[in-house]
Design an enzyme around this catalytic site. Structure first.
Site, PDB file in Angstrom:
ATOM      1  N   ASN A 393     -21.238  44.424   3.967  1.00 30.59           N
ATOM      2  CA  ASN A 393     -20.384  44.763   5.091  1.00 30.59           C
ATOM      3  C   ASN A 393     -20.117  46.264   5.158  1.00 30.59           C
ATOM      4  O   ASN A 393     -20.712  46.973   5.987  1.00 30.59           O
ATOM      5  CB  ASN A 393     -19.074  43.970   4.991  1.00 30.59           C
ATOM      6  CG  ASN A 393     -18.249  44.048   6.254  1.00 30.59           C
ATOM      7  OD1 ASN A 393     -18.543  44.836   7.140  1.00 30.59           O
ATOM      8  ND2 ASN A 393     -17.218  43.247   6.334  1.00 30.59           N
ATOM      9  N   ASP A 394     -19.258  46.776   4.274  1.00 25.98           N
ATOM     10  CA  ASP A 394     -18.878  48.186   4.347  1.00 25.98           C
ATOM     11  C   ASP A 394     -20.075  49.131   4.248  1.00 25.98           C
ATOM     12  O   ASP A 394     -20.080  50.175   4.888  1.00 25.98           O
ATOM     13  CB  ASP A 394     -17.883  48.514   3.216  1.00 25.98           C
ATOM     14  CG  ASP A 394     -16.519  47.868   3.448  1.00 25.98           C
ATOM     15  OD1 ASP A 394     -16.253  47.462   4.593  1.00 25.98           O
ATOM     16  OD2 ASP A 394     -15.739  47.761   2.488  1.00 25.98           O
ATOM     17  N   VAL A 395     -21.087  48.752   3.465  1.00 29.96           N
ATOM     18  CA  VAL A 395     -22.200  49.674   3.228  1.00 29.96           C
ATOM     19  C   VAL A 395     -23.134  49.813   4.436  1.00 29.96           C
ATOM     20  O   VAL A 395     -24.047  50.626   4.425  1.00 29.96           O
ATOM     21  CB  VAL A 395     -23.046  49.252   1.995  1.00 29.96           C
ATOM     22  CG1 VAL A 395     -22.199  49.292   0.743  1.00 29.96           C
ATOM     23  CG2 VAL A 395     -23.664  47.885   2.190  1.00 29.96           C
TER      24      VAL A 395
END
Lengths: 466, 101
Positions: A393-395
């Site tokens: 997600n964040d990456v």
């Protein structure tokens, strides 16, 4: 020290350096690990034949108990639990260093009984190294155990925060160092070292509890470095160069990995240690503006994948949590058999410790030449038909590039959004660790498939096998 | 400052440079085995533990040393074995053979 044992230690140190050097390639890495293990054996056997060893009964029982526990741990541990395992091993190393330094203090201060020390006749320089070794070793042991408990879920992984936290930690460290300083001046009071150990133990707890689960890769790396430093300071205590060399190698290794992890998250070490990121998942107000994503079915995705010439898979830790690595590799094999090029893009913080995702995928028989790091593959996304994102997600959050208010701003990300089609396989729209909504999910070229990663992938494999 | 301490500081400083040179060449692919393997190497404290446990310097030293031997041995044995277990899994495309020969 006789010449024989000095040479044995020198050869051991050379074996360690060669072993680490051979870790620079997957082809030689396994042999390198053997070299290092051989070096260790040599150092141990050399020490045992040294004339300073008088009684063997305790030594042998210690070696047998430790060896048995080590074998059990190493063969039983799951690859997903590797961060806890390495954390615990760091801790044991630190504890051993602290114990050895404390035993040396007892020996030098002249009386075997801890209650009636005669006089503080310990050389000041030696005492400095003893204090440092005990201090670092204890912090490493307790801190590592706390970190492992957080990773294992025995303790809550969310940061534990309270007022004046930094100040209290600074005070604890100062008090421990001040008492240590007093010991250098006067080593004769038997309970002072024990107070230093107690303070270090408290510091080990209070310095790790404010750190959230997502930041654990940094802490494990840092503890790795501490365990090395503890070994090196014990080397100074015992005047033993092989300890200094090995401890220092490990200390630098841990520091380099800590730095890599911090860069990959675009955070300073101080921010990781003190900021308590992830304490409150206060939902972003901006998300009140209802945006819609388009749900696709596994059939749609299968159609897309069947017509893709090139696919880059972006795995995240969610993949490992769902235990979906094996079925993912099955899907990749089908795609490769159909003539597509399939590669994996691995973000440095994709797992729970440095390099963790690579190990998890290697376990699922993914050949390592298909595993590419961020810098190697990031320019290829724009020429790729499909970026398949599973459990990450964040990456892959594009707002890291431009949205200054985002907690992710400045973090290096994988350019998955630049692929012609982006397929995101996810449980829900929940934000990642940083609590930031992901722009990627709302892009025109993004297909969202909701559901458990393993179930979805099995579904896909089933459709594509037909 | 004694001569032995000076030598120790030399060794420490030079080892730092060797460490940076060697470790920075390890690819991210192998960072987990690097951590567990280097961790096993830091179990070299075992050598100090053995001396403390076997020195016959009185009961306290021996007890502390023996506990240290247990901890350090777990560190060494567990570290090297688990590293080998991981490295065994890394394979190249198109061949069932492992990385070690």
């Amino acid at each position: 020290m006789t010449a024989g044992i000095a040479i044995a230690y020198l050869v051991a140190a050379v074996c360690f350096i060669l072993g680490l050097k051979m870790l620079s390639s997957a082809q030689t890495a396994r042999r390198g690990n053997l070299y290092a293990a051989f070096g260790m054996l040599l150092a141990v056997v050399g020490t045992l034949v040294d004339q300073r060893i008088l009684g063997f009964a305790y030594i042998i029982s210690g070696l047998v108990i430790g060896g048995f526990a080590g074998v059990v741990l190493a063969t039983k541990v799951q690859m997903t639990a590797m961060p806890q395992m390495v954390g615990l091993l760091n801790g044991f190393g630190g504890a051993a260093s602290a114990l050895v330094a404390y035993a040396e203090y007892i020996r030098l201060s002249g009386d075997p009984s801890p209650t009636v020390f005669l006089a503080g006749n310990v050389d000041a320089v030696v005492m400095v190294t003893i204090v440092l070794s005990v201090l670092i070793g204890t912090v490493t042991f307790v801190g590592s155990v706390v970190a492992a408990a957080k990773l294992q879920g025995i303790m809550r992984s969310a940061p534990v925060l309270y007022p004046m936290q930094k100040q209290i930690n600074a005070l604890l460290l100062f008090a421990a160092l001040a008492l240590g300083g007093w010991l250098v001046y006067d080593a004769s009071v038997w309970y002072v070292p024990l107070v230093v150990i107690g303070l270090a133990a408290v510091l080990g707890v209070t310095s790790v509890i404010p750190i959230g689960g997502a930041d654990m890769p940094v802490i494990i790396s840092l503890m790795n470095s501490y365990s090395g430093l503890a070994g090196a300071t014990t080397g100074f205590v015992l005047n033993n160069n092989v300890l200094i060399i090995s401890g220092t190698l490990v200390g630098t290794s841990g520091l380099i990995l800590t730095d890599i992890m911090c860069r990959a998250m675009n955070r300073s070490l101080a921010n990781v240690l003190f900021a308590g990121v992830g304490a409150d998942y206060s939902p972003d107000e901006a998300r009140a503006e209802q945006r819609t994503v388009i749900r696709y079915t596994p059939e749609d995705v299968a159609y897309m994948l069947e017509h893709a010439q090139s696919v880059i898979i972006v795995p995240g830790y969610g993949l490992a949590v769902a235990q979906a690595q094996h079925v993912l590799q099955e899907l990749a094999t089908i795609l490769i058999a159909r003539g597509a090029s399939v590669r994996y893009a691995i973000h440095p913080v994709a797992g729970r410790m440095p390099g963790h995702m690579n190990v998890l995928l290697a376990e699922a028989n993914v050949p390592y030449d298909l595993l590419l790091e961020m810098d190697q593959i990031n320019d290829d996304f724009q020429n790729t038909d499909v970026a398949l994102i599973i459990g990450a997600n964040d990456v892959v959050n594009p707002s890291a590039r431009y949205k200054k208010s985002s907690p992710l701003f400045g973090m290096p990300i994988l350019n998955a959004d630049r692929a012609r089609t982006v397929i995101v396989c996810k449980r829900s729209l929940n934000p990642g660790f940083a609590g930031e909504d992901n722009e990627l999910f709302y892009l025109k070229n993004t297909m969202m498939v909701f559901g458990d990663a393993k179930a979805t992938l099995m579904n896909l494999v089933g459709i594509m096998k037909k | 400052m004694s001569e032995t301490l000076m030598v120790s500081i030399y060794v420490f400083v030079l080892a730092t440079f060797v460490g940076v040179e060697v470790i920075s060449k390890v690819p991210p692919l192998l960072h987990t085995p690097l951590m567990s393997g280097s961790n096993a190497i830091s179990g070299i404290t075992l050598v100090g533990s053995l001396i403390a446990a076997g020195a016959g310097e009185g009961s306290v030293s021996v007890i502390l040393g023996t506990i240290a031997v247990v901890f350090a041995t777990i560190n060494v044995v567990g570290g090297f074995l688990v590293t080998d277990r991981m490295l065994k899994m890394f394979k190249k495309s198109g061949g069932p053979r492992g990385t070690a020969s």
